[in-house]
Design a protein around this motif. Structure first.
Motif, short mmCIF file in Angstrom:
data_model
loop_
_atom_site.label_atom_id
_atom_site.label_comp_id
_atom_site.label_asym_id
_atom_site.label_seq_id
_atom_site.Cartn_x
_atom_site.Cartn_y
_atom_site.Cartn_z
N ALA A 23 23.28 38.97 45.31
CA ALA A 23 22.73 39.45 46.58
C ALA A 23 23.57 40.59 47.14
O ALA A 23 23.03 41.56 47.68
CB ALA A 23 22.66 38.30 47.58
N GLN A 24 24.89 40.48 47.02
CA GLN A 24 25.74 41.55 47.53
C GLN A 24 25.55 42.83 46.73
O GLN A 24 25.51 43.93 47.28
CB GLN A 24 27.21 41.13 47.50
N ARG A 25 25.42 42.69 45.43
CA ARG A 25 25.18 43.88 44.60
C ARG A 25 23.83 44.49 44.93
O ARG A 25 23.69 45.72 45.01
CB ARG A 25 25.24 43.53 43.12
N ALA A 26 22.82 43.64 45.13
CA ALA A 26 21.49 44.15 45.49
C ALA A 26 21.54 44.89 46.83
O ALA A 26 20.90 45.94 46.99
CB ALA A 26 20.49 43.00 45.55
N ARG A 29 23.37 48.30 46.35
CA ARG A 29 22.63 49.28 45.55
C ARG A 29 21.18 49.42 46.00
O ARG A 29 20.40 50.15 45.39
CB ARG A 29 22.68 48.88 44.07
N ARG A 30 20.81 48.68 47.05
CA ARG A 30 19.45 48.74 47.60
C ARG A 30 18.41 48.42 46.53
O ARG A 30 17.42 49.12 46.35
CB ARG A 30 19.18 50.10 48.23
N GLN A 31 18.67 47.34 45.83
CA GLN A 31 17.75 46.87 44.80
C GLN A 31 17.07 45.59 45.25
O GLN A 31 17.64 44.82 46.03
CB GLN A 31 18.50 46.58 43.50
N PRO A 32 15.87 45.33 44.76
CA PRO A 32 15.23 44.04 45.05
C PRO A 32 15.91 42.92 44.26
O PRO A 32 16.51 43.16 43.21
CB PRO A 32 13.79 44.25 44.59
N LEU A 33 15.81 41.73 44.79
CA LEU A 33 16.43 40.55 44.18
C LEU A 33 15.37 39.49 43.95
O LEU A 33 14.58 39.19 44.85
CB LEU A 33 17.53 40.02 45.10
N ALA A 71 18.82 36.33 54.24
CA ALA A 71 18.11 37.23 55.16
C ALA A 71 19.02 38.22 55.89
O ALA A 71 18.66 39.40 56.04
CB ALA A 71 17.29 36.42 56.16
N PRO A 72 20.21 37.80 56.36
CA PRO A 72 21.07 38.76 57.09
C PRO A 72 21.49 39.97 56.27
O PRO A 72 21.87 41.00 56.85
CB PRO A 72 22.30 37.90 57.45
N LEU A 73 21.42 39.91 54.95
CA LEU A 73 21.82 41.05 54.12
C LEU A 73 20.76 42.15 54.10
O LEU A 73 21.05 43.28 53.68
CB LEU A 73 22.09 40.58 52.69
#
Length: 279
Positions: A23-26, A29-33, A71-73
């Motif tokens: 989740a942190q990497r997503a 990098r603004r990627q979907p998870l 959700a907070p991310l």
């Protein structure tokens, strides 16, 4: 290969660590998870349908709870629950993923026997890079360790590691290992010239492998290490204080009939940190 990061979800502590890492990497990098959970073990026994139904419902609740927790991310999170063999389902999912993230119950040196049978199978068969997250904390560690041997797969591992080092603001620790040929004990000592030449050739090969990074990442701190020994031992030794380790799925000289090279297999079997296998 798609853009989403796929992470395997179970109720194990290591799986939550894997979700958090992915989740942190997503987010960075603004990627979907995609959170993917698999209910397996069905054998067709009488009365099994109700058990499977309950397991599916509980698993959906688990996955949705994880999605809510993230959700907070601000990450775009999707969820999926499948029935079947977990390894097979994750391998199928890897075909449309940019990265597959899984947890391992290995707790590090002194934490029990080596683990990673499923992790090794997944890393061997996945169509995208695989990150394996062990069940211990790596907060406070520093550095991204990458094994460099000059092979084409190693080039991809270096590229992956450099991008992660840049993202995390960590030094890139490039390690190349040279090992003298095995010889009978009665052969005597190795000639000094032979050992010095092996070290020099290894150093030159690493320099070539890293040549383009300075231009691509001008602010990246690159630490070069040329070590004598056995690759998996050296890599895991350095990784024991690192934030991430990166290895290629096959090193130089790996035989095509093996799905996963011996070095990457051994690194995964005794995880020293969060470890990525790049193919």
């Amino acid at each position: 290969m798609g853009e989403a990061i796929v992470v395997g979800v179970t109720d194990a502590p290591a799986a939550r660590r894997a979700v958090d890492w992915a989740a942190q990497r997503a987010a960075d990098r603004r990627q979907p998870l995609e959170l993917l959970a698999v209910v397996g073990g069905a054998v067709g026994a009488v009365g099994e349908d109700s058990v499977v139904g309950s397991a599916l419902a509980a698993t959906r609740e688990l996955v949705e709870g994880e999605a809510s927790r993230l959700a907070p991310l601000g990450v775009a999170v999707s969820t999926r629950v499948e029935r079947g063999n977990p390894v097979s389902v994750l391998l199928d999912a890897s075909a449309d993923a940019s990265l597959l993230v899984i947890g391992s119950d290995y707790k590090g040196p002194g934490g029990g026997k080596a683990r990673g049978a499923h992790g090794v199978r997944i890393a061997a068969g996945a169509k995208c890079p695989v990150v394996v997250v062990p069940d211990f904390e790596v907060t406070g560690r520093s550095g991204i360790v990458v094994g460099v041997d000059g092979s084409p797969v190693s080039e991809k591992a270096v590229a992956f590691a450099a991008a992660e080092a840049e993202r995390l603001g960590e030094p890139l620790i490039a390690v190349s290992v040279w090992t003298p040929l095995e010889a009978p004990r009665n052969m005597g000592v190795y000639p000094v010239e032979y050992l010095e030449n092996l070290e020099q050739l290894t150093d030159e090969a690493q320099a070539v492998a890293l040549a383009g990074l300075r231009q691509q990442y001008p602010d990246l701190d690159i630490v070069r290490k040329i070590e004598r020994g056995y690759p998996s031992e050296i890599i895991n030794g350095l990784a024991s204080t690192a934030r991430l380790a990166v290895v290629g799925s096959h090193g130089r000289g790996a035989l095509a009939r093996f799905l996963l090279g011996s070095i990457s297999h051994e690194v995964l079997a005794r995880l020293a940190t969060v470890t990525a296998v790049v193919r």
